[in-house]
Structure formats: C-alpha cells, structure tokens
Design an enzyme around this catalytic site. Structure first.
Site, PDB file in Angstrom:
ATOM      1  N   LYS A  66      39.492 -64.090 -27.633  1.00 18.80           N
ATOM      2  CA  LYS A  66      40.667 -63.340 -27.202  1.00 18.80           C
ATOM      3  C   LYS A  66      41.778 -64.267 -26.701  1.00 18.80           C
ATOM      4  CE  LYS A  66      39.279 -59.282 -28.310  1.00 18.80           C
ATOM      5  NZ  LYS A  66      39.970 -58.522 -29.379  1.00 18.80           N
TER       6      LYS A  66
ATOM      7  N   TYR B  31      33.463 -64.344 -26.658  1.00 18.64           N
ATOM      8  CA  TYR B  31      34.437 -63.248 -26.691  1.00 18.64           C
ATOM      9  C   TYR B  31      35.712 -63.657 -25.959  1.00 18.64           C
ATOM     10  CZ  TYR B  31      36.468 -58.597 -26.063  1.00 18.64           C
ATOM     11  OH  TYR B  31      37.323 -57.525 -26.062  1.00 18.64           O
TER      12      TYR B  31
ATOM     13  N   SER C 247      44.498 -57.861 -27.942  1.00 21.80           N
ATOM     14  CA  SER C 247      43.676 -58.944 -27.403  1.00 21.80           C
ATOM     15  C   SER C 247      42.819 -58.380 -26.273  1.00 21.80           C
ATOM     16  CB  SER C 247      44.552 -60.121 -26.955  1.00 21.80           C
ATOM     17  OG  SER C 247      45.531 -59.695 -26.028  1.00 21.80           O
TER      18      SER C 247
END
Length: 298
Positions: A197, A193, A177
C-alpha cells in the site's frame, strides 16, 4: 436575485452522466463506492473473479435502469485485464470517466499470533516474521501494486475517450490504497500488505504527474478500518456487506468506531463527482483519526 444553484449539494456532488469502473466492486469498500456512485446518477461496471456474486449485486442494487453492470475478470494478469477492457469497451462506446483501482488482497503467515509475540525476544520475533513466505509477498505485491499499474495502463484509452465525450469532467483514476501504507506499524503483522500500500501511495503520485499530458487525473483514497471481507472475514450472502459491530475493531480510534458506508460514500463522491474536478494528485484518508493518533507519514 442571482442564481447560485450550481453551489447546491445535489449539483456539486452529482455523478449524473458519468461512467465508472470499480474493480473489486462486489463487496467491502468497492461495493460502498459502487453504491455511492449509482445513488448519485453514475453507471458503474463492477469487476471481480466471482461472477455469481457480481451478478447478484447488480440485480439487488442496480435498479430498473441496470446502472450496475457485472464484468467477471482477473486483474492479476494481462490477459484478464485485457478481457475486462474489451468487454467494457463494447458496452461503453463513449468511454469511461472514472476507474477505481480497488481490488486487492491481504494477509500473510506472520500475521497469525503477531500481537502475542514478545518483540524483545530476538529469536521469537525472528521466528514470527519468518512464518511469512516469499510466495505470499509475491502474491500481495503482484496484485496490490503491479495489478493496479497494469489495470490503469490498460484503461487509459477508455478514460481518454470519456474525457472527450463528457463535457466539464476530466477523467480520472482513483487508486484505493490504505492507511496501512502510511502508518509506522505493521498492521498487526501485515508487513507485505503495508509495503504494497505504501508502494501504491507513491505510484499514485508518479501516475498523477506522468499522466498530465493525457489530461487524466490520478487521486487516491486511503481508507482506515471499514467492514469488508478483509477485516470481518466474510460478507453476508444476501447483502454482500460485512459487519464489524460485534468486534472491537475501530473502537480505539479517535472516532470511537470503524468507518461506515456513509463515510466512504462521502470521500468517494467528493473525488468522483463534479465537485472534485479541480483535484489532482491528492489523497483523502477517511480513517476516523487513525493517522493523527498514531505515528504516520502524514
């Protein structure tokens, strides 16, 4: 005197006899993980869409025993994932022991110039955020979340086989991650993004619980700033490694620097080697103190 050789580092952190798959294993963090595994006895299948780069990495770092096997493939669709599984299955009759779900993408329209925008100006801030496109969000979430899910699902049979053939080792998936999924900031404008994650952080927890009947462990590594094509913009065409030494990235961390391949290797080996067989549903954040110094969800 009793024998305590089982407590020696070379035995605890050995990967001898293990077979791993590292998606996105040709550059950046994936390459760091691959090298750590190979240097400690594992055989590693590396995957990405760039076949030429994979082959060069295997040639340069695989050693005389061909411990790195390149397999070209795309995790962004089921057909690509099925191709990877079939090809690896044909070369790994005893299954695999570790899957590193490492491949991912980043970057979106709102990032460029984000640090310079006046966040107190509602119109300016709105305009900045709207530079992103729905397509960018779709692509990032598609690869970083759905891609990891379908890759994990497809490799379950090979992981199950590996668990039966490798004595003393419980197969596992290690999702890569990012602290971007933990930090209470947009990672320089990377809202999509960061969201992807954070989703992977949660999905790892869900997988760990749901995969218990299979006896497949699921852990994760949440890296901070490391040299990669994502952070440095490119990689050396000969070594396939990236460099942040001429930048300010990571200098503001409590550690005073970005991560090095030794740092990633240490986290990788703890989870992937025999030393980590008692660990399930956990994450390691090798981040130089970033999540301590800044607001984060841990």
């Amino acid at each position: 005197m009793s024998d305590h050789s089982h407590l020696k580092a070379e035995n605890l952190f050995s990967c001898k006899g293990l077979t791993a798959v590292v998606t996105g294993g040709g550059t950046g963090i994936g390459l760091m993980q691959t090298l750590a595994l190979v240097e400690n006895g594992a055989k590693v299948f590396i995957t990405s869409r760039n076949e030429e780069k994979l082959k060069d990495v295997a040639k340069k770092y695989g050693g005389s025993n061909n411990q790195i096997i390149p397999v070209q493939g795309d995790i962004s669709n089921k057909q690509g994932i099925e191709k990877l599984v079939k090809e690896i299955e044909s070369q790994a009759k005893d299954g695999i022991n570790v899957l590193f779900n490492n491949a991912g993408i980043a970057g979106e329209g709102s990032r460029e110039g984000y640090e310079d925008v006046n966040k107190e100006d509602a119109q300016a801030f709105s305009s900045q955020l709207l530079k992103s496109e729905f397509k960018e969000w779709d692509d990032i979430l598609h690869t970083n979340v759905a891609g990891q899910y379908f890759t994990a699902a497809a490799f379950i049979p090979l992981l199950n086989t590996g668990a039966k053939t490798q004595k003393g080792y419980a197969s596992q998936i290690i999702n890569v991650s990012s602290i971007s999924g933990l930090m209470k900031s947009a990672s320089g404008g990377q809202f999509a993004y960061a969201a992807s994650k954070a989703a992977l952080v949660q999905m790892t927890k869900v997988m760990a619980q749901e995969f218990l009947p299979l006896k497949i462990r699921v852990n994760q590594i949440a890296p901070g700033i490391y040299p990669s094509e994502m952070t440095a913009g490119d990689s050396d065409e000969h070594t396939h490694k990236s460099d942040l030494s001429d930048t300010e990235k990571g200098k503001g961390l409590p550690a005073g620097r970005p991560g090095k391949e030794e740092d990633m290797a240490a986290a990788t080996l703890y989870l992937a080697s025999y030393a980590g067989v008692f660990v399930n549903g956990q994450f390691i954040a090798p981040d130089g103190g970033a999540t301590v110094a800044s607001p984060a969800s841990i």
